[in-house]
Motif scaffolding. Structure first.
Motif, PDB file in Angstrom:
ATOM      1  N   SER A   1       0.801  -1.236   0.009  1.00 15.92           N
ATOM      2  CA  SER A   1       0.067  -0.078   0.009  1.00 15.92           C
ATOM      3  C   SER A   1       0.862   1.267  -0.122  1.00 15.92           C
ATOM      4  O   SER A   1       2.081   1.175   0.403  1.00 15.92           O
ATOM      5  CB  SER A   1      -0.950   0.281   1.144  1.00 15.92           C
ATOM      6  OG  SER A   1      -0.100   0.223   2.599  1.00 15.92           O
ATOM      7  N   ALA A   2       0.243   2.448  -0.333  1.00 17.47           N
ATOM      8  CA  ALA A   2       1.056   3.626  -0.416  1.00 17.47           C
ATOM      9  C   ALA A   2       1.861   3.839   0.619  1.00 17.47           C
ATOM     10  O   ALA A   2       2.937   4.226   0.734  1.00 17.47           O
ATOM     11  CB  ALA A   2       0.124   4.931  -0.495  1.00 17.47           C
TER      12      ALA A   2
ATOM     13  N   ASP B   1       2.083   0.488  -5.896  1.00 14.08           N
ATOM     14  CA  ASP B   1       1.162   0.435  -4.933  1.00 14.08           C
ATOM     15  C   ASP B   1      -0.001  -0.062  -5.240  1.00 14.08           C
ATOM     16  O   ASP B   1      -0.659   0.667  -6.186  1.00 14.08           O
ATOM     17  CB  ASP B   1       1.032   2.063  -4.529  1.00 14.08           C
ATOM     18  CG  ASP B   1      -0.234   2.526  -3.864  1.00 14.08           C
ATOM     19  OD1 ASP B   1      -0.799   1.875  -3.391  1.00 14.08           O
ATOM     20  OD2 ASP B   1      -0.144   3.998  -3.591  1.00 14.08           O
TER      21      ASP B   1
ATOM     22  N   THR C   1      -2.947   0.238  -4.357  1.00 16.03           N
ATOM     23  CA  THR C   1      -4.265   1.066  -4.192  1.00 16.03           C
ATOM     24  C   THR C   1      -4.091   1.890  -5.364  1.00 16.03           C
ATOM     25  O   THR C   1      -5.414   2.449  -5.611  1.00 16.03           O
ATOM     26  CB  THR C   1      -4.384   1.965  -2.923  1.00 16.03           C
ATOM     27  OG1 THR C   1      -3.406   2.971  -3.187  1.00 16.03           O
ATOM     28  CG2 THR C   1      -4.288   1.470  -1.797  1.00 16.03           C
ATOM     29  N   ARG C   2      -3.428   2.075  -6.375  1.00 15.53           N
ATOM     30  CA  ARG C   2      -3.410   2.847  -7.470  1.00 15.53           C
ATOM     31  C   ARG C   2      -3.103   1.903  -8.693  1.00 15.53           C
ATOM     32  O   ARG C   2      -3.392   2.427  -9.917  1.00 15.53           O
ATOM     33  CB  ARG C   2      -2.279   3.940  -7.332  1.00 15.53           C
ATOM     34  CG  ARG C   2      -2.243   4.850  -6.284  1.00 15.53           C
ATOM     35  CD  ARG C   2      -0.911   5.555  -6.158  1.00 15.53           C
ATOM     36  NE  ARG C   2      -0.445   6.175  -7.166  1.00 15.53           N
ATOM     37  CZ  ARG C   2      -0.380   7.630  -7.156  1.00 15.53           C
ATOM     38  NH1 ARG C   2      -0.865   8.275  -6.264  1.00 15.53           N
ATOM     39  NH2 ARG C   2       0.004   8.249  -8.468  1.00 15.53           N
ATOM     40  N   GLU C   3      -2.375   0.667  -8.672  1.00 14.64           N
ATOM     41  CA  GLU C   3      -2.198  -0.062  -9.806  1.00 14.64           C
ATOM     42  C   GLU C   3      -2.468  -1.406  -9.432  1.00 14.64           C
ATOM     43  O   GLU C   3      -1.890  -2.017  -8.362  1.00 14.64           O
ATOM     44  CB  GLU C   3      -0.897   0.439 -10.153  1.00 14.64           C
ATOM     45  CG  GLU C   3      -0.321  -0.404 -11.466  1.00 14.64           C
ATOM     46  CD  GLU C   3       1.149  -0.188 -11.783  1.00 14.64           C
ATOM     47  OE1 GLU C   3       1.733   0.635 -11.467  1.00 14.64           O
ATOM     48  OE2 GLU C   3       1.758  -0.987 -12.513  1.00 14.64           O
TER      49      GLU C   3
END
Ligand code: NAP
Length: 326
Positions: free
Chosen positions: A186-187, A203, A205-207
């Motif tokens: 996670s980030a 990350d 949560t984005r990719e």
């Protein structure tokens, strides 16, 4: 001696500090005074009987149907040899050691007896007791999965859950074996995972690593989020999916996947061997492997440590300190 005991499965409140008889080493055993131990994701699973899908009944049969057969949790520790049995010649009083009891547990106690030929090795001099306590469980897990997955130098590896206990060990070991490593986390954990020397960090949560067009020789899933159905397109021909966290349905797919494709699923409990402890100690001594420590708790506050590990969001390892490091 003081020990943390649980007599029924349940939340961290089931843990109690108790006074028990100090163990006496048998002729072939050493008695270790514990300086540090850990609370692992495995301790929390055994305490709560919260098992991967399909393993609940098997776990109860193995661990005790109505109550735990082994009332003391903890699979790893570091400490000093306090006394030795009369036939012991590999260790002497005062040696600094670390040990792994694996599924036999029993490390959440002031003292632990280990056979001198068991999973016990000298502590690397450059590690603290806290760090040495956290070598075994996650380190041997990552090592065993890479061995079974026949990881080769130059291969592309992605580690899902790269910030966790097994993930941080897997990243460091894959790098040692010469792999090109990507970490998924996670980030909040991107910097930690980058500091372990990965080539790329994703990350999640984005990719989505399964949607970015990359393919890997080895996918290590420690988070239970990359079953074969989701990750097969990201595996190269002859790729291996290492399911550190996998349920029974994942395991039942293993023969079919092997028969119908060049890819493989590897799952099930990892083996912890004394040779692996020595290997990890040598890597640590050479500066190529260092257990990541997230939080430390005093022995008396072990229930708090369980509450934190129960979140599934720890970074590396959670240490329980019995004797402060010198
Ligand atoms: N097969 C075996 O022999 C064996 C041996 C040891 C452990 N295990 C199992 O392996 C699992 C991992 O153990 P561990 O000690 O590494 O646990 P852990 O330290 O609690 O790590 C879990 C990691 O998973 C990450 N995570 C959570 N959700 C995620 C998601 N959706 N995508 C990617 N990462 C995610 C978390 O990072 P973020 O906070 O960044 O999301 C956390 O760092 C446990 O279930 C344990 O029981 C199996």
């Amino acid at each position: 001696m003081k020990a943390i005991v649980y007599e029924r499965y349940g939340p961290p409140d089931v843990l109690e500090l108790k006074e028990l008889a100090k163990p006496t080493p048998k002729d072939n055993e050493i008695l270790i005074r514990t300086h540090a131990t850990t609370v692992t994701a495995g301790d929390c699973r055994v305490r709560s009987l919260h098992m991967p899908v399909g393993f609940g009944l098997i776990a109860r049969l193995v661990l005790g149907v109505s109550r735990p057969r082994q009332p003391i949790l903890g699979s790893e520790l570091a400490g000093k040899v306090e006394s030795v049995g009369k036939d012991v010649n590999k260790f002497k009083i005062g040696d600094e050691v670390f040990a792994f009891t694996g599924a036999r547990l029993g490390c959440h106690a002031e003292y632990k007896c280990m056979p001198e030929d068991g999973a016990v090795a000298l502590k690397p001099a450059n590690l603290t007791f806290d760090e040495a306590a956290a070598i075994s469980s996650c380190g041997t897990t990552a090592l065993d999965f890479f061995r079974r997955g026949k990881l080769q130098s130059g291969e592309k590896v992605v580690v899902i859950g790269a910030s966790g206990g097994v993930g941080t060990a897997a990243v460091q070991l894959a790098k040692h074996f010469g792999a090109d490593v990507t970490g998924v986390c996670s980030a909040a954990n991107v910097e930690l995972v980058r500091s372990l020397g990965v080539s790329h960090v994703i990350d999640y949560t984005r990719e989505d690593f399964t949607q970015n067009g990359e393919t890997y020789d080895v996918i290590v899933d420690t988070a239970g989020t990359a079953p074969y159905s989701r990750s097969k397109a990201s595996l190269k021909e002859k790729g291996r999916l290492l399911l550190v966290l996998g349920g029974l349905p994942d395991m039942l797919q293993i023969p079919w996947v092997s028969m119908t494709s060049s890819k493989k699923i590897i799952a099930g409990p990892a083996a912890g061997r004394v040779e692996d402890l020595r290997f990890l100690a040598e890597l640590a001594q050479a500066g190529e492997f260092r257990p990541v420590i997230d939080r430390r708790y005093p022995f008396e506050q072990i229930a708090e440590a369980h509450r934190y590990v129960d979140t599934g969001r720890k970074k590396g390892n959670v240490i329980i300190t019995l004797e402060p490091d010198d």
